[in-house]
Each structure stands twice: as C-alpha cells, then as structure tokens.
Design a protein around this motif. Structure first.
Motif, short mmCIF file in Angstrom:
data_model
loop_
_atom_site.label_atom_id
_atom_site.label_comp_id
_atom_site.label_asym_id
_atom_site.label_seq_id
_atom_site.Cartn_x
_atom_site.Cartn_y
_atom_site.Cartn_z
N VAL A 1 0.87 -1.11 0.03
CA VAL A 1 -0.11 0.09 0.02
C VAL A 1 0.85 1.44 -0.05
O VAL A 1 2.25 1.22 0.19
CB VAL A 1 -0.97 0.01 1.18
N PRO A 2 0.18 2.45 -0.58
CA PRO A 2 1.33 3.67 -0.43
C PRO A 2 1.59 3.79 1.09
O PRO A 2 0.73 4.02 1.98
CB PRO A 2 0.19 4.74 -1.05
N TYR A 3 2.96 4.33 1.46
CA TYR A 3 3.31 4.82 2.45
C TYR A 3 2.65 6.05 3.12
O TYR A 3 2.33 6.93 2.23
CB TYR A 3 4.83 4.98 2.53
N ALA B 1 -6.03 5.22 5.02
CA ALA B 1 -7.17 4.60 4.31
C ALA B 1 -6.94 3.40 3.33
O ALA B 1 -7.67 2.27 3.51
CB ALA B 1 -7.89 5.76 3.25
N ALA B 2 -5.78 3.43 2.76
CA ALA B 2 -5.16 2.59 1.91
C ALA B 2 -4.96 1.18 2.50
O ALA B 2 -5.35 0.07 2.49
CB ALA B 2 -4.16 2.73 1.10
N LEU B 3 -4.25 1.45 3.81
CA LEU B 3 -4.03 0.19 4.83
C LEU B 3 -5.15 -0.30 5.57
O LEU B 3 -5.24 -1.69 5.39
CB LEU B 3 -3.06 1.04 5.89
N ARG B 4 -6.12 0.58 5.61
CA ARG B 4 -7.42 -0.14 6.47
C ARG B 4 -7.98 -0.82 5.27
O ARG B 4 -8.37 -1.99 5.67
CB ARG B 4 -8.28 0.89 6.56
N VAL C 1 -1.70 3.61 12.40
CA VAL C 1 -1.31 2.29 12.44
C VAL C 1 -1.65 1.38 13.51
O VAL C 1 -2.01 0.22 13.40
CB VAL C 1 0.21 2.16 11.52
N ARG C 2 -1.18 2.08 14.50
CA ARG C 2 -1.34 1.29 15.87
C ARG C 2 -2.62 1.09 16.37
O ARG C 2 -3.10 -0.09 16.77
CB ARG C 2 -0.44 2.31 17.01
#
Length: 404
Positions: free
Chosen positions: A174-176, A180-183, A215-216
């Motif tokens: 995913v983009p650093y 939203a992309a991470l989720r 992130v946490r």
C-alpha cells in the motif's frame, strides 16, 4: 598506503575481482576515528553517512573497541548449541531497553526482517487462527527491508527486484503514509503490518503526523501485529531511542540491527512479547552466529551507552542545527525538499545543480562523504558523536557545491 598501491589501483582491482552489486564513490578508506576517515593516500574525509546508521557511535569508539577486545580474549563463538555467559544479559537488557519481554538474536538486518516475517506468520497461525497457508503481511511502497529473495518479493524498487523471481507470495503493498489504503488492505488473513517508521533508502521519508498512531490503532482493532523496522531509524538516530517514540507509539515487534553492533560486528534482533516470540519451539528457527559472545559483548555496551540518554540528546540537539541549516538551503531553491528527524536527512537536489551522485562526488572532492539515492537525493546521517564545528564545516561544503 596499502602494500604501496594507490587508491586508483585498489579500485581497479576491486572492480576486476568483485561482483558489481554496489557503485561506491571512488575513495579507499584505510583508517577512521570518530566522524573522520582517512584514505590510503592520507586524505581525510568527514563521514556524513555513518555506515547507513551502523556507526551511530562513531568509528573506533573506545568503549566498543575495548568491549570487543576483552571478549576476543575470552570466547567468540559457541553456537546456540550451548549457553554462554553474555547471552542472558544481552537478551534481558535489550528487552528492557525496548520495553518488551523476549529477544530473538540474529546477525544482519535482512536476517532480522526475515525472522520477523516468520514470526508474524507463525503467530498468525498459532495465536490468531489464520487458516494454514493464508497468512498475509501488509507492507509500504518505497520500502527497503533488505535484499533476500523474500524481501525483494515485496519491494517496489525494480532495480532491487528485477530478475529475481519467482517471488514469495503473501504480501500486500500500500502507499506509505496512507491510512485509508492500509485499512482497505487489512483482511481476516492479515497477520502483520510491516513498516519503517521513517523510510531511509526511499530518501528519509517521514510519514504524515498521526500516521503511526493510526497504524497502531488499526492493528490493535483488527488483531494484527504492528512490526516496526527500526534497523536504520532506531537506537538514537532520530533523537529518541526509537523513531516510533516521536508519536508515542509502541509497536508489537521491533526489528533492530546496524547500530546494535556499533559498527564493530553485525548484530540484529527481533524483540517482542512472550505471546509473539513464544510461538517458537526448538528447531523451528535459528542462527549459528546469532547471539554469539562477541556480538553480545559489543551490543551490551551499545545498550549501556543508549541508557545514558546522551546520544539521543545529542542527535536531537545537533539534528535541530542540521535541519535549520538545510532549511536555509531549501529557501535558496538549490534544493527542492528536505526531510528527516534528528541527525538524519534526505535532501533533494534541484536538477540544474546536478544529480545526487554528482553532488556526492563533488562533496567527496571537498573532503565530505555522503551517498545518493533515487537519482536526485543525498542522505546525511553523521555519527552521533560528530562535533558542532565538524557538522557546520560539512554543511558549508554542501553550500559550496551548490554555489552558495
């Protein structure tokens, strides 16, 4: 000089007899002390790279050299087939420094990342209950976690990745900095999110404020491990023991290396809770040299030095000075961006003033050593023991190269 040979002759010999996996600057170092290196022809250079943060405490640090010498006289290797008298203290003190419970020692950073990947997968199967063979790990674009087959499988750098397939499956990129992309990427099969709190090789990229806490929060919410690769950013470089501390974040797993061996021996480790590292049983993972007596002796001294807080304070104070001066350069237009924390910076050179490589070579001619990355960027990461005067002098050379 080495056996009477010039730097040019030694470089030619190296080119003739070694695989061309690096493109080093044309300097041949013979000795080093503190923040300075001397080449085979007697020229002195200010080291503003510090072995990509492996030399946080400087070249030839007396405390580290003395610790290594004392251990060399006693025992250097037992393998993990036996206990040795430095191992327990190393594990206990590193765990305490990290606020964790268990340590799994290795040698290189790449080994530690591989170990973290195996740890996350095994935890996913044994603890989270992910069906066998389905564990996935989310990583960030622009990452640099090493050069093993598995690690390059989730690299987005084609230079590091091309022609090394077939690639190891099980990773989602995913983009650093994009929560939203991470989720969206995290699923029931996700066992870990593996990130650099600051991306070093990508150009010392600092994520947006709130990203690491996000992130946490997400990883806790979804029962996923947060694995922080602090191989370059950790152990004092950014002005804190760990870069995650800048945003009040404690990950589930720290991946450490480079400065843990003080630039004397390779030392790395995965550090986590008993719940996470407790998934391993004898025979499931290991390393002949991991946690060897010499490595433990040096790393114990590194830990003692960090406990004083002196190096973190120094990195913070000199880092303010570094970024203040680099900010003035940005105001001139000679550089297009400056990023970083503490004594760590990525500087993007304006195209009309040369590539990162060209600027690095011009600095070398002025007695300063840095290294380029991704074309336009130079990285600055001096030993934390550098003096104010030497740092100012090095930055003055950069201003001179840029015509200021």
């Amino acid at each position: 000089m080495t056996a009477g040979k010039t730097a040019q002759a030694l470089i030619a010999s190296a080119e003739a007899h070694s695989a061309h996996t690096y493109h080093p600057l044309p300097v041949v170092v013979a000795t080093a002390d503190g923040a300075w290196m001397t080449d085979v022809e007697g020229r002195r250079f200010l080291d503003l790279l510090a072995g990509y943060s492996a030399l946080n405490f400087g070249h030839g640090n007396r405390r580290l050299i003395d610790a290594a010498k004392a251990q060399l006289e006693r025992v250097t290797l037992t393998s993990r087939a036996f206990h040795h008298d430095r191992f327990a203290a190393f594990c206990a003190e590193l765990a305490e420094l990290c606020g964790m419970e268990l340590v799994l020692p290795m040698n290189t950073g790449a080994e530690a990342v591989e170990t973290a990947v195996k740890t996350a997968r095994k935890w996913g199967y044994r603890v989270k209950g992910v069906p066998d063979g389905r564990a996935r790990i989310v990583v960030a674009a622009g990452n640099f976690h090493g050069r093993t087959t598995t690690v390059v499988s989730f690299s987005t750098d084609e230079e590091a990745r091309a022609d090394f397939g077939p690639y190891t499956p099980g990773f989602d990129v995913v983009p650093y900095g994009d929560l939203a992309a991470l989720r969206t990427a995290v699923t029931e099969d996700t066992v870990a999110v593996l990130l650099e709190p600051i991306q070093g090789e990508a150009g010392v990229l600092v994520p947006p404020a709130g990203y690491l806490p996000g992130v946490r929060e997400l990883t806790r919410e979804r029962n996923v491990l947060f694995v922080a690769d602090e191989i370059q950013s950790g152990l004092g470089r950014t002005g804190r023991t760990f870069a995650c501390e800048h945003e009040g974040v404690v990950p589930d797993v720290y991946v450490l290396g480079k400065a843990l061996g003080g630039g004397v021996v390779p030392v790395s480790a995965v550090v986590s809770s008993a719940e996470v590292l407790g998934v391993f049983r004898p025979g499931e993972h290991g390393s002949t040299f991991g946690g060897n007596p010499l490595a433990c002796a040096v790393a114990l001294e590194v830990i003692a030095m960090l406990r004083s807080g002196e190096y973190q304070r120094r990195a913070a104070e000199l880092g303010d000075r570094l970024h203040r001066e680099l900010g003035r350069l940005a105001d001139t237009g000679r550089v297009t961006a400056v990023r970083g924390r503490g004594l760590w910076a990525g500087v993007d050179i304006a195209p009309e003033h040369g590539t990162g490589r060209e600027v690095s070579e011009k600095l070398m001619d002025r007695g300063v050593l840095v290294k380029d990355t991704h074309g336009a960027t130079i990285r600055i990461a001096p030993p934390l023991v550098i003096s104010e005067e030497d740092l100012d002098w090095g930055l003055a050379q950069l201003r001179g190269v840029l015509g200021l």
